[in-house]
Design a protein around this motif. Structure first.
Motif, PDB file in Angstrom:
ATOM      1  N   SER A 175       0.808  -1.218   0.000  1.00 38.46           N
ATOM      2  CA  SER A 175       0.000   0.000   0.000  1.00 38.46           C
ATOM      3  C   SER A 175       0.844   1.272   0.000  1.00 38.46           C
ATOM      4  O   SER A 175       0.295   2.379  -0.032  1.00 38.46           O
ATOM      5  N   PHE A 176       2.159   1.154   0.035  1.00 41.71           N
ATOM      6  CA  PHE A 176       3.016   2.322   0.227  1.00 41.71           C
ATOM      7  C   PHE A 176       2.859   3.340  -0.886  1.00 41.71           C
ATOM      8  O   PHE A 176       2.702   4.546  -0.631  1.00 41.71           O
ATOM      9  N   ALA A 177       2.911   2.913  -2.141  1.00 42.11           N
ATOM     10  CA  ALA A 177       2.879   3.856  -3.260  1.00 42.11           C
ATOM     11  C   ALA A 177       1.574   4.636  -3.293  1.00 42.11           C
ATOM     12  O   ALA A 177       1.566   5.849  -3.539  1.00 42.11           O
ATOM     13  N   ALA A 178       0.464   3.968  -3.038  1.00 45.26           N
ATOM     14  CA  ALA A 178      -0.833   4.651  -3.066  1.00 45.26           C
ATOM     15  C   ALA A 178      -0.957   5.647  -1.921  1.00 45.26           C
ATOM     16  O   ALA A 178      -1.543   6.730  -2.081  1.00 45.26           O
ATOM     17  N   GLU A 179      -0.394   5.321  -0.772  1.00 45.04           N
ATOM     18  CA  GLU A 179      -0.491   6.203   0.392  1.00 45.04           C
ATOM     19  C   GLU A 179       0.475   7.385   0.315  1.00 45.04           C
ATOM     20  O   GLU A 179       0.239   8.420   0.940  1.00 45.04           O
ATOM     21  N   ASN A 180       1.540   7.217  -0.432  1.00 41.24           N
ATOM     22  CA  ASN A 180       2.595   8.232  -0.498  1.00 41.24           C
ATOM     23  C   ASN A 180       2.894   8.570  -1.958  1.00 41.24           C
ATOM     24  O   ASN A 180       3.951   8.218  -2.497  1.00 41.24           O
ATOM     25  N   PRO A 181       1.967   9.270  -2.632  1.00 41.58           N
ATOM     26  CA  PRO A 181       2.155   9.560  -4.063  1.00 41.58           C
ATOM     27  C   PRO A 181       3.227  10.613  -4.286  1.00 41.58           C
ATOM     28  O   PRO A 181       3.338  11.593  -3.548  1.00 41.58           O
ATOM     29  N   LEU A 182       4.009  10.432  -5.342  1.00 38.43           N
ATOM     30  CA  LEU A 182       5.114  11.347  -5.620  1.00 38.43           C
ATOM     31  C   LEU A 182       4.629  12.652  -6.236  1.00 38.43           C
ATOM     32  O   LEU A 182       5.149  13.722  -5.940  1.00 38.43           O
ATOM     33  N   GLY A 183       3.656  12.573  -7.124  1.00 38.72           N
ATOM     34  CA  GLY A 183       3.160  13.787  -7.771  1.00 38.72           C
ATOM     35  C   GLY A 183       3.963  14.216  -8.970  1.00 38.72           C
ATOM     36  O   GLY A 183       3.682  15.253  -9.575  1.00 38.72           O
ATOM     37  N   ILE A 184       4.983  13.453  -9.341  1.00 40.69           N
ATOM     38  CA  ILE A 184       5.829  13.751 -10.492  1.00 40.69           C
ATOM     39  C   ILE A 184       5.729  12.578 -11.457  1.00 40.69           C
ATOM     40  O   ILE A 184       5.641  11.420 -11.044  1.00 40.69           O
ATOM     41  N   ASP A 185       5.764  12.865 -12.739  1.00 38.47           N
ATOM     42  CA  ASP A 185       5.664  11.813 -13.744  1.00 38.47           C
ATOM     43  C   ASP A 185       6.959  11.009 -13.792  1.00 38.47           C
ATOM     44  O   ASP A 185       7.999  11.504 -14.226  1.00 38.47           O
ATOM     45  N   VAL A 186       6.895   9.775 -13.316  1.00 36.78           N
ATOM     46  CA  VAL A 186       8.050   8.876 -13.404  1.00 36.78           C
ATOM     47  C   VAL A 186       7.699   7.669 -14.270  1.00 36.78           C
ATOM     48  O   VAL A 186       8.235   6.578 -14.102  1.00 36.78           O
ATOM     49  N   GLN A 187       6.795   7.880 -15.215  1.00 39.22           N
ATOM     50  CA  GLN A 187       6.486   6.915 -16.271  1.00 39.22           C
ATOM     51  C   GLN A 187       5.985   5.583 -15.722  1.00 39.22           C
ATOM     52  O   GLN A 187       6.273   4.513 -16.260  1.00 39.22           O
ATOM     53  N   GLY A 188       5.227   5.654 -14.626  1.00 37.61           N
ATOM     54  CA  GLY A 188       4.552   4.474 -14.111  1.00 37.61           C
ATOM     55  C   GLY A 188       5.424   3.488 -13.356  1.00 37.61           C
ATOM     56  O   GLY A 188       4.956   2.384 -13.040  1.00 37.61           O
ATOM     57  N   VAL A 189       6.656   3.853 -13.025  1.00 37.80           N
ATOM     58  CA  VAL A 189       7.515   2.906 -12.312  1.00 37.80           C
ATOM     59  C   VAL A 189       7.116   2.832 -10.846  1.00 37.80           C
ATOM     60  O   VAL A 189       6.595   3.788 -10.273  1.00 37.80           O
ATOM     61  N   ASP A 190       7.353   1.683 -10.244  1.00 37.36           N
ATOM     62  CA  ASP A 190       7.070   1.502  -8.825  1.00 37.36           C
ATOM     63  C   ASP A 190       8.223   2.061  -7.994  1.00 37.36           C
ATOM     64  O   ASP A 190       9.393   1.932  -8.366  1.00 37.36           O
TER      65      ASP A 190
END
Length: 340
Positions: free
Chosen positions: A129-144
């Motif tokens: 759940s980490f990525a969904a809870e802590n979104p970067l907000g920058i386009d990193v081309q869908g990488v995890d």
């Protein structure tokens, strides 16, 4: 070593995502994004102390074992080769995230405790759940995002082939960065027998031995320093060398590698060139240098075949999946046949 040579790294307001996107698109140099992730729940947990960030990570652990590097206390947290260059100065263990953070808490303040370091773990493999809870907000081309968790450590200068955004969640990180052209001053170690992936510099930037590595003094004059606190982030273009010093009893970093094409093999091309060209007589090597300049590195390389009709350009033609397949097949055929 003296800090007189340390240069200030560029910074962009971490709250200005449009400016960050523009800077990434144009950047040929690293820059810091202060407070980019200050709104993350993980950063907020880290702000409450080691036990809080440990509990945050443990609560999201899906139980999959991580590869944890374990270094004895005499290494001072520096993951590196053994003195005789026949091995490394650490061992590996497997444990889930919850066990790792429990052990990190248990050895806090123990000078005889080991260094523990789990790195480059895709968060879907450990903290779903980490990525969904802590979104970067920058386009990193869908990488995890990948997570790095440990106590105080020092990672030898190395490089990435992809663009990299590194975000500090807990603890502090000091990045010492060197531009790609400093490779000749960094005394690169083995390329096929590495510590953890990419080749590394043999120099310890925290304690450089200039008698053994005298050219490193010039690399120091080109070094950039980025000191990051929780919520801060660093952008590094491909091929920039970076030494990483982590402090704190429990430090956490998340990074995003993006922009690297998986259908290109520059390092393999370098290895093949070393095999085929490096030991040729000087005159032949110089002749091949002109070919590389003509078709690859020269300013007019893109026009090197403009005098040929498109149907006759073959492997020299403009990029396309068909052209790329043709090049690979051509190279394989040449290698199998012993060259041209």
């Amino acid at each position: 070593m003296s800090t007189e040579t340390e240069k200030t790294i560029d910074e962009v307001d971490g709250a200005n995502l449009a400016a960050i996107d523009a800077a990434i698109a144009a950047a040929a140099r690293p820059f810091v994004m202060r407070g980019l992730a200050s709104h993350w729940p993980a950063v907020a947990a880290a702000g409450q102390g080691d036990q809080a960030i440990a509990a945050y990570l443990a609560a999201r652990d899906n139980g999959k074992p991580l590869t944890v590097l374990v270094g004895p206390p005499e290494t001072g947290g520096r993951y590196f080769y053994t003195d005789d260059m026949r091995g490394v100065n650490f061992r590996s263990e497997k444990m889930p995230m919850a066990t790792l953070v429990e052990r990190l808490l248990a050895i806090r303040g123990d000078p005889a405790g080991p260094t523990l370091y789990a790195g480059s773990t895709p968060t879907p493999d450990s903290l779903s759940s980490f990525a969904a809870e802590n979104p970067l907000g920058i386009d990193v081309q869908g990488v995890d995002p990948r997570i790095w968790v440990g106590n105080a450590s020092r990672i030898a200068p190395h490089y990435d082939m992809a663009s990299n955004i590194a975000v500090v969640v807990a603890g502090r990180r000091r990045f010492s960065l060197f531009p790609p052209e400093q490779i000749s001053n960094l005394y690169v170690g083995p390329v096929e027998r590495t510590i953890a992936g990419q080749p590394t510099s043999m120099v310890d930037p925290d304690h450089p031995d200039l008698d053994r590595y005298p050219l490193y003094a010039d690399a120091e004059r080109h070094k950039l320093i980025a000191d990051l606190l929780p919520g801060d982030a660093l952008f590094m273009p491909p091929m920039w060398w970076h030494h990483v010093r982590s402090t704190g009893a429990l430090n956490v970093l998340v990074n995003y590698w993006f922009g690297q094409r998986t259908d290109r093999f520059p390092f393999a091309a370098l290895m093949l060139a070393m095999h085929s060209i490096r030991e040729l007589p000087d005159a032949e090597r110089e002749a091949w240098r002109t070919w590389f300049d003509h078709y690859v590195f020269g300013e007019g390389a893109g026009q090197a075949v403009a005098h040929l009709p498109l149907h006759a350009q073959g492997v020299l033609g403009p990029p396309s999946p068909q052209r790329d397949r043709m090049i690979i097949d051509y190279v394989i055929g040449m290698c199998r046949g012993g060259g041209s």
